[in-house]
Enzyme design. Structure first.
Site, PDB file in Angstrom:
ATOM      1  N   LYS A  13       0.836  -1.207   0.000  1.00  0.00           N
ATOM      2  CA  LYS A  13       0.000   0.000   0.000  1.00  0.00           C
ATOM      3  C   LYS A  13       0.873   1.261   0.000  1.00  0.00           C
ATOM      4  CE  LYS A  13      -2.195  -1.028   3.875  1.00  0.00           C
ATOM      5  NZ  LYS A  13      -1.611  -2.306   4.318  1.00  0.00           N
ATOM      6  N   ARG A  87      -9.504   0.954   9.180  1.00  0.00           N
ATOM      7  CA  ARG A  87      -9.154  -0.423   9.512  1.00  0.00           C
ATOM      8  C   ARG A  87     -10.258  -1.113  10.324  1.00  0.00           C
ATOM      9  NH1 ARG A  87      -3.157   0.486   9.264  1.00  0.00           N
ATOM     10  NH2 ARG A  87      -2.073  -1.459   9.580  1.00  0.00           N
ATOM     11  N   ARG A 126      11.951  -5.837   4.608  1.00  0.00           N
ATOM     12  CA  ARG A 126      11.661  -4.443   4.282  1.00  0.00           C
ATOM     13  C   ARG A 126      12.551  -3.453   5.053  1.00  0.00           C
ATOM     14  NH1 ARG A 126       5.454  -2.456   4.672  1.00  0.00           N
ATOM     15  NH2 ARG A 126       5.594  -2.851   6.907  1.00  0.00           N
ATOM     16  N   ARG A 160      11.380  -1.148  10.519  1.00  0.00           N
ATOM     17  CA  ARG A 160      10.323  -0.834  11.477  1.00  0.00           C
ATOM     18  C   ARG A 160      10.372  -1.793  12.660  1.00  0.00           C
ATOM     19  NH1 ARG A 160       4.773  -0.001   8.246  1.00  0.00           N
ATOM     20  NH2 ARG A 160       4.055  -1.041  10.140  1.00  0.00           N
ATOM     21  N   ARG A 171      -0.480  -8.604  13.714  1.00  0.00           N
ATOM     22  CA  ARG A 171      -1.035  -7.634  12.752  1.00  0.00           C
ATOM     23  C   ARG A 171      -1.957  -8.342  11.765  1.00  0.00           C
ATOM     24  NH1 ARG A 171       4.525  -5.386  10.955  1.00  0.00           N
ATOM     25  NH2 ARG A 171       3.495  -3.981   9.499  1.00  0.00           N
TER      26      ARG A 171
HETATM   27  P1  AMP Z   1       0.914   0.508   9.201  1.00  0.00           P
HETATM   28  O1  AMP Z   1       2.095   1.395   8.973  1.00  0.00           O
HETATM   29  O2  AMP Z   1      -0.289   0.926   8.408  1.00  0.00           O
HETATM   30  O3  AMP Z   1       1.248  -0.948   9.029  1.00  0.00           O
HETATM   31  O4  AMP Z   1       0.497   0.687  10.728  1.00  0.00           O
HETATM   32  C1  AMP Z   1       1.382   0.370  11.783  1.00  0.00           C
HETATM   33  C2  AMP Z   1       0.626   0.244  13.094  1.00  0.00           C
HETATM   34  O5  AMP Z   1      -0.009   1.497  13.414  1.00  0.00           O
HETATM   35  C3  AMP Z   1      -0.509  -0.767  13.094  1.00  0.00           C
HETATM   36  O6  AMP Z   1      -0.064  -2.095  13.353  1.00  0.00           O
HETATM   37  C4  AMP Z   1      -1.390  -0.212  14.220  1.00  0.00           C
HETATM   38  O7  AMP Z   1      -0.820  -0.491  15.492  1.00  0.00           O
HETATM   39  C5  AMP Z   1      -1.288   1.293  13.992  1.00  0.00           C
HETATM   40  N1  AMP Z   1      -2.308   1.788  13.041  1.00  0.00           N
HETATM   41  C6  AMP Z   1      -2.087   2.346  11.822  1.00  0.00           C
HETATM   42  N2  AMP Z   1      -3.236   2.710  11.230  1.00  0.00           N
HETATM   43  C7  AMP Z   1      -4.237   2.364  12.095  1.00  0.00           C
HETATM   44  C8  AMP Z   1      -5.660   2.457  12.049  1.00  0.00           C
HETATM   45  N3  AMP Z   1      -6.291   2.981  10.983  1.00  0.00           N
HETATM   46  N4  AMP Z   1      -6.349   2.006  13.129  1.00  0.00           N
HETATM   47  C9  AMP Z   1      -5.729   1.487  14.200  1.00  0.00           C
HETATM   48  N5  AMP Z   1      -4.397   1.339  14.300  1.00  0.00           N
HETATM   49  C10 AMP Z   1      -3.636   1.780  13.267  1.00  0.00           C
END
Ligand code: AMP
Length: 223
Positions: A13, A87, A126, A160, A171
């Protein structure tokens, strides 16, 4: 054009969102990036969410909706790409309300399909340029041999904290339990456009471009 990129962690994404920003002057709204920034700059909210993120769980709807609300009130350019948001179904409703308040509509929800084995391989390989955020992958898009980021020349790369097998498992659980129901919802609304996320970056880019061009054409005809 306002679109959602929907898919499990590691589906690509962020990579595709960055391409769309360059090619279509759109604005990427990644709640994950916003939360990592808050953590990095040591805000009170950032400290509160750090552990939740490290475990691979979702932070509260209230926090991420607040982050998105702030951004929607700002500059709009060629439209928003929602990356990693919504989400949950509560976030879906909040996004619909926020867009309506701004007089905006949602044009398309692009579902990036990738199987779980590929996700583990992608995520554990990554890394990200610490300066510009360009994403690299040891297997499919390695850091250039001179050790410099191809985009900005930066020489520092980070992995990360949650890109490890343990938190990826969590996740994925969160994704299937709380986020995957969104697929059925947007399908029923006639807004879902599935794309095969397993191909090369350029192939996935082309598939997304076809969806957006068709959606833009339809919007033009309706106008
Ligand atoms: P991402 O970079 O999108 O993989 O997000 C990393 C982490 O941020 C996720 O595993 C969640 O802990 C938190 N996070 C990101 N976006 C959301 C969302 N829309 N709702 C809840 N938690 C989020």
């Amino acid at each position: 054009m306002n679109i959602i990129l929907l898919g499990p962690p590691g589906a690509g994404k962020g990579t595709q969102a960055r391409i769309l920003c360059e090619e279509r002057d759109m604005i990427q709204l990644s709640t994950g990036d916003m939360l990592r920034e808050a953590k990095q700059s040591g805000t009170e909210m950032g400290q509160r969410v750090a552990d939740v993120m490290a475990r691979g769980e979702l932070v509260t709807d209230e926090i991420v909706i607040g982050l998105i609300r702030e951004k929607l009130e700002g500059e709009k350019k060629g439209g928003f790409i929602f990356d990693g948001f919504p989400r949950t179904l509560a976030q879906v409703d909040a996004l619909a309300d926020l867009l309506a308040e701004e007089g905006e509509t949602l044009h398309s929800v692009i579902e990036m399909r990738v199987d779980d084995d590929a996700l583990v391989a992608r995520i554990t390989a990554r890394s990200t340029c610490a300066n510009c955020g360009e994403v690299y992958n040891d297997l499919t898009k390695p850091i250039p041999e001179d050790g410099k980021c191809a985009k900005c020349g930066g020489t520092e790369f980070t992995r990360r904290a949650d890109d490890n097998e343990e938190s990826l498992k969590q996740r994925l659980m969160e994704y299937y339990k709380k986020t995957s129901p969104l697929i059925g919802y947007y399908y029923a609304k006639g807004q879902l456009a599935p794309v095969n996320g397993l191909g090369e970056i350029a192939e996935v880019r082309a598939a997304i471009a076809r969806v957006l061009d068709a959606s833009e054409g339809a919007a033009g005809r309706d106008a």
